[in-house]
Design a protein around this motif. Sequence first.
Motif, PDB file in Angstrom:
ATOM      1  N   UNK A 167       0.875  -1.178   0.002  1.00  0.00           N
ATOM      2  CA  UNK A 167       0.011   0.076   0.039  1.00  0.00           C
ATOM      3  C   UNK A 167       0.997   1.081  -0.056  1.00  0.00           C
ATOM      4  N   UNK A 168       2.307   1.155   0.317  1.00  0.00           N
ATOM      5  CA  UNK A 168       2.935   2.288   0.225  1.00  0.00           C
ATOM      6  C   UNK A 168       3.227   2.822  -1.152  1.00  0.00           C
ATOM      7  N   UNK A 169       3.381   4.088  -1.296  1.00  0.00           N
ATOM      8  CA  UNK A 169       3.828   5.140  -0.246  1.00  0.00           C
ATOM      9  C   UNK A 169       2.730   5.895   0.294  1.00  0.00           C
ATOM     10  N   UNK A 170       2.757   5.992   1.592  1.00  0.00           N
ATOM     11  CA  UNK A 170       1.585   6.489   2.365  1.00  0.00           C
ATOM     12  C   UNK A 170       2.055   8.177   2.744  1.00  0.00           C
ATOM     13  N   UNK A 171       0.799   8.733   2.660  1.00  0.00           N
ATOM     14  CA  UNK A 171       0.830  10.462   2.936  1.00  0.00           C
ATOM     15  C   UNK A 171      -0.584  10.936   2.553  1.00  0.00           C
ATOM     16  N   UNK A 172      -0.577  12.199   2.311  1.00  0.00           N
ATOM     17  CA  UNK A 172      -1.680  12.931   1.776  1.00  0.00           C
ATOM     18  C   UNK A 172      -2.430  11.934   0.714  1.00  0.00           C
ATOM     19  N   UNK A 173      -3.764  11.789   0.821  1.00  0.00           N
ATOM     20  CA  UNK A 173      -4.398  11.096  -0.154  1.00  0.00           C
ATOM     21  C   UNK A 173      -4.200   9.404   0.211  1.00  0.00           C
ATOM     22  N   UNK A 174      -3.313   9.247   0.601  1.00  0.00           N
ATOM     23  CA  UNK A 174      -3.166   7.414   1.091  1.00  0.00           C
ATOM     24  C   UNK A 174      -2.751   7.367   2.335  1.00  0.00           C
ATOM     25  N   UNK A 175      -3.371   7.628   3.349  1.00  0.00           N
ATOM     26  CA  UNK A 175      -2.940   7.432   4.727  1.00  0.00           C
ATOM     27  C   UNK A 175      -2.377   6.050   5.091  1.00  0.00           C
ATOM     28  N   UNK A 176      -1.595   6.060   5.835  1.00  0.00           N
ATOM     29  CA  UNK A 176      -1.263   4.567   6.509  1.00  0.00           C
ATOM     30  C   UNK A 176      -2.566   4.293   7.358  1.00  0.00           C
ATOM     31  N   UNK A 177      -2.858   2.841   7.343  1.00  0.00           N
ATOM     32  CA  UNK A 177      -4.061   2.269   7.855  1.00  0.00           C
ATOM     33  C   UNK A 177      -3.748   2.310   9.293  1.00  0.00           C
TER      34      UNK A 177
END
Length: 567
Positions: A477-487
């Motif tokens: 699921x990486x990279x995490x950040x704005x728009x794809x927050x870490x679960x």
Amino acid sequence: MQSEWIIAPPEELNGGPIRWSDLCGSECISRLLLRMGFVCAEDVQSFLRPRLKTLSDPFLLPQMDLAVTRLLRALDGKERIVLFGDYDVDGVTSLALLARVLRAYGGTPELFLPLRMEEGYGLSRESVERCLEQCQPQVLVAIDCGTSSVKEIEELKRCGVDVIVLDHHEPKSALPECVAVVNPKTDAKSLFHYLCSVGIAFKLCHALLKTRPVMDFDLRSQLDLVALGTVADIVPLSGENRTLVQRGALEIARSSRPGLKRLMEVSGVRAPILTEDIGFRLGPRLNAAGRLSTAEKSLQLLLTTDPKEAATLADLLDKQNRERQEVERKIAAAAEEKIATEYDCVEHAAIVVGARDWHPGVLGIVASRIARKFHRPAVVIGFDEKGVGKGSGRSIEGFSLVAALGRCDQWLDKFGGHEMAAGLTLREENLDAFADAFRHVAREELTDDKLRPHLRIDHELTFAELNFELLRWHELLQPFGNGNPQPVFFARAVEPVAQPRVINEKHLILRLRQRNYHQRAVFFDGALVELPKPPWDIAFRIRAGEYEGEARLDVQIQSLRQTADSH
């Protein structure tokens, strides 16, 4: 503020258009992917395994063809090209990237950065005058600025300069009259609103190389710059940004830039490169020079080929970052002191705070800290001895900062930015009127529910399910950040099996048990909160870790509360 926990209910995985068991070996991760709204299995595969070959045609961006045609003509005619940037990470990485590509064509572009303290942001009158005098451009590429600089670009045009704008900031009304404004936000139908300026600069480089290839030049090797600028600018990691950052992180890990390699050493960053390494270690050091003085050193660091110069520059940026942290700490403490006397948590839906001699270079970080702590849009302003104030604002979800400032513009001399971050200038005598107007707009637009912080929890897990197979799918699921927050996961009724160990006077190392399963966990800033009586429900994130050369699954606690049925 205490967050309200919102735990997502488990959805039905079967019966939809996607056979999740064929795609993903973890039911937990399948549920997270289901919520992202993919319509077919191919979209899921593209998300889990991004590929550069899926990047779209760069000429889909507004006026890209005009920008490419003019730049190639300038290169052919040996015209004086000036790249006019901004002093943040997005600005300096954009400059370094475009300079590298133009030099591959045999061009010799001049690089120009405005002086934050004396000239302010972007194409200000003062910076344009200095640029004209110093560089005498024939073609000027304004990067990470320029969309709203109608008067300044008119002046450049009057002086015989052709201007190309590469920018991602919101247009206010009329666009400047120039060769091209390559800004996806000038077209409501554009699919590229998520790109920041280094992403747009990358698209321009792609378009140039597509039109006229350069032998032995691999644009992929420049993706380290794109990842640095994209993550540091906190734009959504969706669409092509996800691909650019994922591949760019790999390029950072194997970067041949002496400056970046040395910066990683002084920052304590090593492979694999995570977005938090960029956001909290590399980015702040690259930003430090531009915050306290001029960003020239950061740009130099990214461009130098000399290892000795790289070492000197990286050490200097590390030192400036420590100085920046000290300045920021003092201003944050002073701001919070003022907030304690001026702010009413019931009545005020936003925070505006200002004072004399607050360094404008760190106000954005202070505003971000205040917005996070109080869960309110925050504007922090520093005034000079003449009463001229420069400020930065940071927002919360559901409140467009730039739109709100537009409704208060009678009290402002200048403003610009986007939904979550903005800059402004105003006179000291207008501070109270502006603060009232801004708070009024926030109160109108933000409901009490939006003003209460929520901790969104994605899935309940037991300690028995915390294994390397789950971690392997989680890492896709990486990279995490704005728009794809870490679960964020949730485990109920866990108990400590030993006294918490305090690290650096503020963090806790906890040894936890749930039934017969044990788990070590770190709780950042946990020593600063009063732990309730166990057993606890814990909200946590997971990540790949290592201890004495052995791989392990690390748990990072985000929040904990007393288990409901233990009261």
